[in-house]
Structures are given as C-alpha cells and as structure tokens.
Write an enzyme that holds these catalytic residues in place. Structure first.
Site, PDB file in Angstrom:
ATOM      1  N   ILE A   1       2.622  -0.459 -10.576  1.00 18.88           N
ATOM      2  CA  ILE A   1       4.007  -0.015 -10.461  1.00 18.88           C
ATOM      3  C   ILE A   1       4.914  -1.237 -10.499  1.00 18.88           C
ATOM      4  O   ILE A   1       4.531  -2.318 -10.035  1.00 18.88           O
ATOM      5  CB  ILE A   1       4.233   0.784  -9.147  1.00 18.88           C
ATOM      6  CG1 ILE A   1       5.652   1.339  -9.080  1.00 18.88           C
ATOM      7  CG2 ILE A   1       3.868  -0.042  -7.930  1.00 18.88           C
ATOM      8  CD1 ILE A   1       5.860   2.325  -7.936  1.00 18.88           C
TER       9      ILE A   1
ATOM     10  N   GLY B   1      14.068   1.475  -1.689  1.00 16.36           N
ATOM     11  CA  GLY B   1      13.206   2.642  -1.533  1.00 16.36           C
ATOM     12  C   GLY B   1      12.757   3.279  -2.831  1.00 16.36           C
ATOM     13  O   GLY B   1      12.015   4.256  -2.813  1.00 16.36           O
TER      14      GLY B   1
ATOM     15  N   TYR C   1       2.869  -0.576  -0.139  1.00 14.40           N
ATOM     16  CA  TYR C   1       1.541   0.026  -0.248  1.00 14.40           C
ATOM     17  C   TYR C   1       1.007   0.442   1.125  1.00 14.40           C
ATOM     18  O   TYR C   1       0.502   1.553   1.290  1.00 14.40           O
ATOM     19  CB  TYR C   1       0.559  -0.929  -0.922  1.00 14.40           C
ATOM     20  CG  TYR C   1       0.944  -1.331  -2.323  1.00 14.40           C
ATOM     21  CD1 TYR C   1       1.582  -0.439  -3.192  1.00 14.40           C
ATOM     22  CD2 TYR C   1       0.688  -2.605  -2.799  1.00 14.40           C
ATOM     23  CE1 TYR C   1       1.946  -0.818  -4.469  1.00 14.40           C
ATOM     24  CE2 TYR C   1       1.032  -2.987  -4.079  1.00 14.40           C
ATOM     25  CZ  TYR C   1       1.668  -2.094  -4.916  1.00 14.40           C
ATOM     26  OH  TYR C   1       2.021  -2.466  -6.183  1.00 14.40           O
TER      27      TYR C   1
END
Length: 183
Positions: free
Chosen positions: A94, A105, A142
């Site tokens: 990502i 966010g 994560y």
C-alpha cells in the site's frame, strides 16, 4: 448490496490511464521510493507504470487505486499480490503518494477496505507484508490494523550506506477487526 470497495471517505477503484502520470511524479521523491519497497530507487514513467499494470497476473493480483470520495482525487494504491489460492495467503502493498495526504487516516481506511475485501470477498486466510524498520508510520498503521510481527530479516536493506532490518508482519482473517466503519 453495499459497495465493499467504499468506506466513509475513500473508494478503491479501477486504475485510469491518466493516473499513471501522477503516480510517476510520486516516483521522483526519495521518501516515497525508499519506503515503498527494497528495490533500487528509480523514477518510472507513467507509460512504464501503466504497462506494469497491464501485465499483472489477474489470477494472483488485485490492484486498486485509492480515491477520495469527496473530489475523486487519486491518493494512492493498494494491492494484494502473490496470492497462493491453495493456501489462501497473499502479500499486501500500500502507498499514499503525496506527503500532504499522509497522517490523515487514508492509509488506515484503504488498508481496512483491502483487508475486508481480501478476507470477505477473496476468502483469504492470511495477509502478509514486509516493511522496512525505518518506516515507523507504516508500522503503526499495520499494528493498529491488527498485523503482528512474525520475523525480522536482520540488516536486509541497504540505504545510503547503512543497513536496516526488514520486518515480516501478518494478519489472520480470524483476527481482523476493521478500524473503520465498513457498512
């Protein structure tokens, strides 16, 4: 039916040809390249990036662009790749491209959308990833999303004459608890 690729602020979407020129701009910044993976940093043209996308193995890779619902602006990309269907395991990558969009966010929401997709649409058992030890912001995202450390490839990454650890992290479907409202 709900759109499983849409969250409160973001949508995981099909890449558009014009997106790749913008992503190419991200590849000119060392910060982006140095945190993305362990490959040597090098700029890539929009054409080269689009060609890479067109050559994906559609059976083992699910690649989406991350867009703002407010203005349809491209924010990043997320992919599940190296999917081993017999073992129900995939790797995840990502990236949020513009530094101004980080820390808001978006990464957490995109990650949770992709994990929900992987576990509930693709029926994966586990999602794994690798992250360079210096990428503290990504590690926090994560961990906040439920990933746990599974191992360390000690001093595996060389950057600017120094060596850094590469962490392996994983998340099981049974442990996935979305950190955003997905309905």
């Amino acid at each position: 039916m709900k759109n499983i690729l849409a969250g409160p602020r973001l949508t995981l979407s099909v890449p558009q040809p014009e997106d790749f020129d913008e992503i190419s701009d991200w590849y000119t910044t060392g910060d982006f390249l140095r945190n993305l993976d362990t490959a040597p940093a090098r700029p890539l043209s929009g054409e080269a990036l689009e060609q890479t996308y067109r050559n994906l193995d559609r059976n083992t890779e699910f690649y989406f662009h991350v867009r703002s619902q407010e203005d349809n602006r491209l924010l990043g990309f997320v992919t599940l790749y190296n999917i081993e269907w017999t073992n129900q395991i995939a790797q995840l990558a990502i990236a949020i491209g513009d530094p101004a969009d980080r820390g808001k966010g978006y990464g957490t929401e995109a990650l949770n959308l992709m994990l929900n997709y992987g576990f509930n649409e693709l029926n994966l058992f586990k999602v794994c990833l690798d992250v360079i030890a210096t990428n503290h912001a990504a590690i926090a995202v994560y961990q906040n999303s439920g990933f746990e450390f599974e191992g360390t490839n000690t001093l595996a990454v060389k950057r600017d004459g120094e060596r850094f650890d590469l962490y392996s992290m994983g998340l099981f479907a049974t442990d996935f608890q979305p950190r955003i409202k997905l309905d």
